[in-house]
Design a protein around this motif. Structure first.
Motif, mmCIF file in Angstrom:
data_model
loop_
_atom_site.group_PDB
_atom_site.id
_atom_site.type_symbol
_atom_site.label_atom_id
_atom_site.label_comp_id
_atom_site.label_asym_id
_atom_site.label_seq_id
_atom_site.Cartn_x
_atom_site.Cartn_y
_atom_site.Cartn_z
ATOM 1 N N MET A 49 0.832 -1.198 0.000
ATOM 2 C CA MET A 49 0.000 0.000 0.000
ATOM 3 C C MET A 49 0.874 1.257 0.000
ATOM 4 S SD MET A 49 -3.181 -0.842 -0.198
ATOM 5 C CE MET A 49 -4.012 0.659 0.332
ATOM 6 N N LYS A 50 1.999 1.220 0.699
ATOM 7 C CA LYS A 50 2.922 2.357 0.694
ATOM 8 C C LYS A 50 3.498 2.570 -0.701
ATOM 9 C CE LYS A 50 4.396 2.110 5.549
ATOM 10 N NZ LYS A 50 5.544 1.938 6.470
ATOM 11 N N TYR A 51 3.890 1.477 -1.356
ATOM 12 C CA TYR A 51 4.378 1.578 -2.737
ATOM 13 C C TYR A 51 3.278 2.132 -3.645
ATOM 14 C CZ TYR A 51 8.871 -0.936 -2.446
ATOM 15 O OH TYR A 51 10.178 -1.298 -2.210
ATOM 16 N N SER A 52 2.076 1.595 -3.490
ATOM 17 C CA SER A 52 0.958 2.003 -4.342
ATOM 18 C C SER A 52 0.668 3.493 -4.211
ATOM 19 C CB SER A 52 -0.287 1.190 -3.965
ATOM 20 O OG SER A 52 -1.415 1.632 -4.677
ATOM 21 N N LYS A 53 0.660 3.995 -2.977
ATOM 22 C CA LYS A 53 0.372 5.405 -2.748
ATOM 23 C C LYS A 53 1.486 6.293 -3.278
ATOM 24 C CE LYS A 53 -0.791 8.699 0.926
ATOM 25 N NZ LYS A 53 -1.025 8.869 2.383
ATOM 26 N N PHE A 54 2.737 5.912 -3.036
ATOM 27 C CA PHE A 54 3.859 6.757 -3.441
ATOM 28 C C PHE A 54 4.002 6.815 -4.959
ATOM 29 C CE2 PHE A 54 8.413 7.346 -4.445
ATOM 30 C CZ PHE A 54 8.624 8.569 -3.834
ATOM 31 N N PHE A 55 3.894 5.666 -5.611
ATOM 32 C CA PHE A 55 4.102 5.624 -7.061
ATOM 33 C C PHE A 55 2.801 5.804 -7.845
ATOM 34 C CE2 PHE A 55 7.877 3.179 -5.629
ATOM 35 C CZ PHE A 55 8.857 3.962 -6.220
ATOM 36 N N LYS A 56 1.674 5.908 -7.123
ATOM 37 C CA LYS A 56 0.370 6.123 -7.757
ATOM 38 C C LYS A 56 0.062 5.033 -8.775
ATOM 39 C CE LYS A 56 0.553 11.095 -6.926
ATOM 40 N NZ LYS A 56 0.567 12.450 -7.485
ATOM 41 N N ARG A 57 0.232 3.803 -8.306
ATOM 42 C CA ARG A 57 -0.099 2.616 -9.091
ATOM 43 C C ARG A 57 -1.013 1.737 -8.252
ATOM 44 N NH1 ARG A 57 1.666 2.354 -14.559
ATOM 45 N NH2 ARG A 57 3.592 3.550 -14.703
ATOM 46 N N ASN A 58 -2.028 1.152 -8.882
ATOM 47 C CA ASN A 58 -2.918 0.302 -8.099
ATOM 48 C C ASN A 58 -2.263 -1.052 -7.812
ATOM 49 O OD1 ASN A 58 -3.652 -1.678 -10.236
ATOM 50 N ND2 ASN A 58 -4.715 0.054 -11.182
ATOM 51 N N LEU A 59 -2.797 -1.742 -6.824
ATOM 52 C CA LEU A 59 -2.188 -2.996 -6.372
ATOM 53 C C LEU A 59 -2.186 -4.060 -7.457
ATOM 54 C CD1 LEU A 59 -3.590 -3.267 -2.727
ATOM 55 C CD2 LEU A 59 -1.291 -2.638 -3.446
ATOM 56 N N ASP A 60 -3.220 -4.082 -8.277
ATOM 57 C CA ASP A 60 -3.275 -5.087 -9.343
ATOM 58 C C ASP A 60 -2.121 -4.908 -10.319
ATOM 59 O OD1 ASP A 60 -4.745 -7.242 -10.815
ATOM 60 O OD2 ASP A 60 -4.855 -5.683 -12.347
ATOM 61 N N GLU A 61 -1.808 -3.654 -10.664
ATOM 62 C CA GLU A 61 -0.670 -3.398 -11.547
ATOM 63 C C GLU A 61 0.633 -3.830 -10.890
ATOM 64 O OE1 GLU A 61 -1.768 0.390 -14.401
ATOM 65 O OE2 GLU A 61 -1.008 0.791 -12.394
ATOM 66 N N LEU A 62 0.800 -3.475 -9.615
ATOM 67 C CA LEU A 62 2.036 -3.820 -8.917
ATOM 68 C C LEU A 62 2.280 -5.326 -8.895
ATOM 69 C CD1 LEU A 62 2.069 -1.488 -5.774
ATOM 70 C CD2 LEU A 62 3.641 -1.405 -7.710
ATOM 71 N N VAL A 63 1.221 -6.069 -8.652
ATOM 72 C CA VAL A 63 1.373 -7.508 -8.417
ATOM 73 C C VAL A 63 1.303 -8.329 -9.700
ATOM 74 C CG1 VAL A 63 0.356 -9.513 -7.259
ATOM 75 C CG2 VAL A 63 0.496 -7.322 -6.057
ATOM 76 N N ASN A 64 0.396 -7.965 -10.607
ATOM 77 C CA ASN A 64 0.088 -8.865 -11.724
ATOM 78 C C ASN A 64 0.577 -8.398 -13.094
ATOM 79 O OD1 ASN A 64 -1.384 -10.698 -10.062
ATOM 80 N ND2 ASN A 64 -3.104 -9.263 -10.069
ATOM 81 N N GLU A 65 0.840 -7.107 -13.268
ATOM 82 C CA GLU A 65 1.203 -6.598 -14.592
ATOM 83 C C GLU A 65 2.710 -6.391 -14.717
ATOM 84 O OE1 GLU A 65 -0.959 -6.383 -16.900
ATOM 85 O OE2 GLU A 65 -2.869 -6.384 -15.846
ATOM 86 N N ASP A 66 3.160 -6.258 -15.960
ATOM 87 C CA ASP A 66 4.540 -5.845 -16.227
ATOM 88 C C ASP A 66 4.484 -4.344 -16.484
ATOM 89 O OD1 ASP A 66 7.039 -5.208 -17.228
ATOM 90 O OD2 ASP A 66 7.241 -7.049 -18.384
ATOM 91 N N ILE A 67 4.770 -3.554 -15.460
ATOM 92 C CA ILE A 67 4.584 -2.107 -15.541
ATOM 93 C C ILE A 67 5.484 -1.467 -16.586
ATOM 94 C CG2 ILE A 67 4.876 0.056 -14.248
ATOM 95 C CD1 ILE A 67 3.733 -1.310 -11.829
ATOM 96 N N SER A 68 6.670 -2.003 -16.778
ATOM 97 C CA SER A 68 7.564 -1.438 -17.796
ATOM 98 C C SER A 68 6.945 -1.562 -19.181
ATOM 99 C CB SER A 68 8.933 -2.131 -17.767
ATOM 100 O OG SER A 68 8.809 -3.515 -18.063
#
Length: 234
Positions: A49-68
């Motif tokens: 949640m700290k990562y999500s708030k700081f980088f403004k990315r939702n949890l689904d993107e953080l965990v399941n997607e290839d953000i690059s």
């Protein structure tokens, strides 16, 4: 969680943050950040949640997607070759007017910046200054806060529309319209290699930060300002 460690490292490097600096910014130990990025440890939900708030990315993107890969797909057209809708208003003589976006209309502008009806409802006027060309589009934005002192809170920034963002020189003062932060007045440093702009305040008490190009809606180059707060006698 196959991409989680890769995503966390990608987001940190995109902001040009060392593990130590990121630790200071979000309150997670540098050793833990290193362990997450090397896949030696999995962050708890509160940490995510700290990562999500700081980088403004939702949890689904953080965990399941290839953000690059997502960021590459969302690469913004920096040169303005694709159509950017910019509604303008003209007077009875077919001369372009300057639209004013006061603080109270800032939230609405985020949704109505490309809506001709919304722009027509803003205050519109002309300024008889020789510094303003008849062949360019101008807009005035009222800003608040002290992040750009000595420009006072409440000042009106007179701006020129920038279609090609690559023409903006680094450290130029601009009004930047972003999907996350709305209307901000900052000095802009281009970092197209990392698909972002770095935004600096003139007030040293405010930290610089990055905004992804896919979040940028408009860029307006600042030319001058109007203020009704006169300098105080020393």
């Amino acid at each position: 969680m196959e991409n989680l460690n890769k995503n966390l490292k990608h987001l940190r490097l995109r902001k040009r943050l060392s593990q130590g600096r990121l630790s200071h910014r979000i309150g997670i130990g540098a050793s833990s950040i290193s362990a997450y990025e090397k896949k030696r440890s999995t962050p708890k939900l509160t940490t995510l949640m700290k990562y999500s708030k700081f980088f403004k990315r939702n949890l689904d993107e953080l965990v399941n997607e290839d953000i690059s890969e997502l960021d590459l797909e969302k690469m913004q057209d920096t040169k303005g070759d694709k159509l950017r809708v910019l509604p303008i208003l003209v007077d009875a003589q077919n001369e372009e007017m300057i639209s004013l976006v006061p603080v109270k209309a800032a939230a609405g502008y985020l949704n109505g910046y490309s809506d001709a009806e919304f722009i027509s409802e803003l205050p519109n006027f002309r300024m008889p200054f020789t510094e303003l060309s008849e062949n360019k589009t101008y807009r005035a934005f009222q800003v608040e806060g002290d992040s750009m002192l000595p420009i006072p809170s409440g000042a009106y920034i007179i701006c020129e529309y920038v279609q090609d963002w690559e023409l903006v020189k680094d450290y130029t003062c601009c009004i930047v319209i972003t999907s996350d932060d709305g209307i901000v007045y900052k000095r802009v440093i281009k970092d197209f290699e990392h698909n972002q702009l770095r935004l600096h305040s003139d007030n040293p008490e405010y930290l610089a930060y990055e905004v992804g190009l896919n979040q940028v809606l408009e860029v307006w180059k600042s030319l001058g300002f109007v203020s009704f707060k006169l300098p105080e006698v020393p």
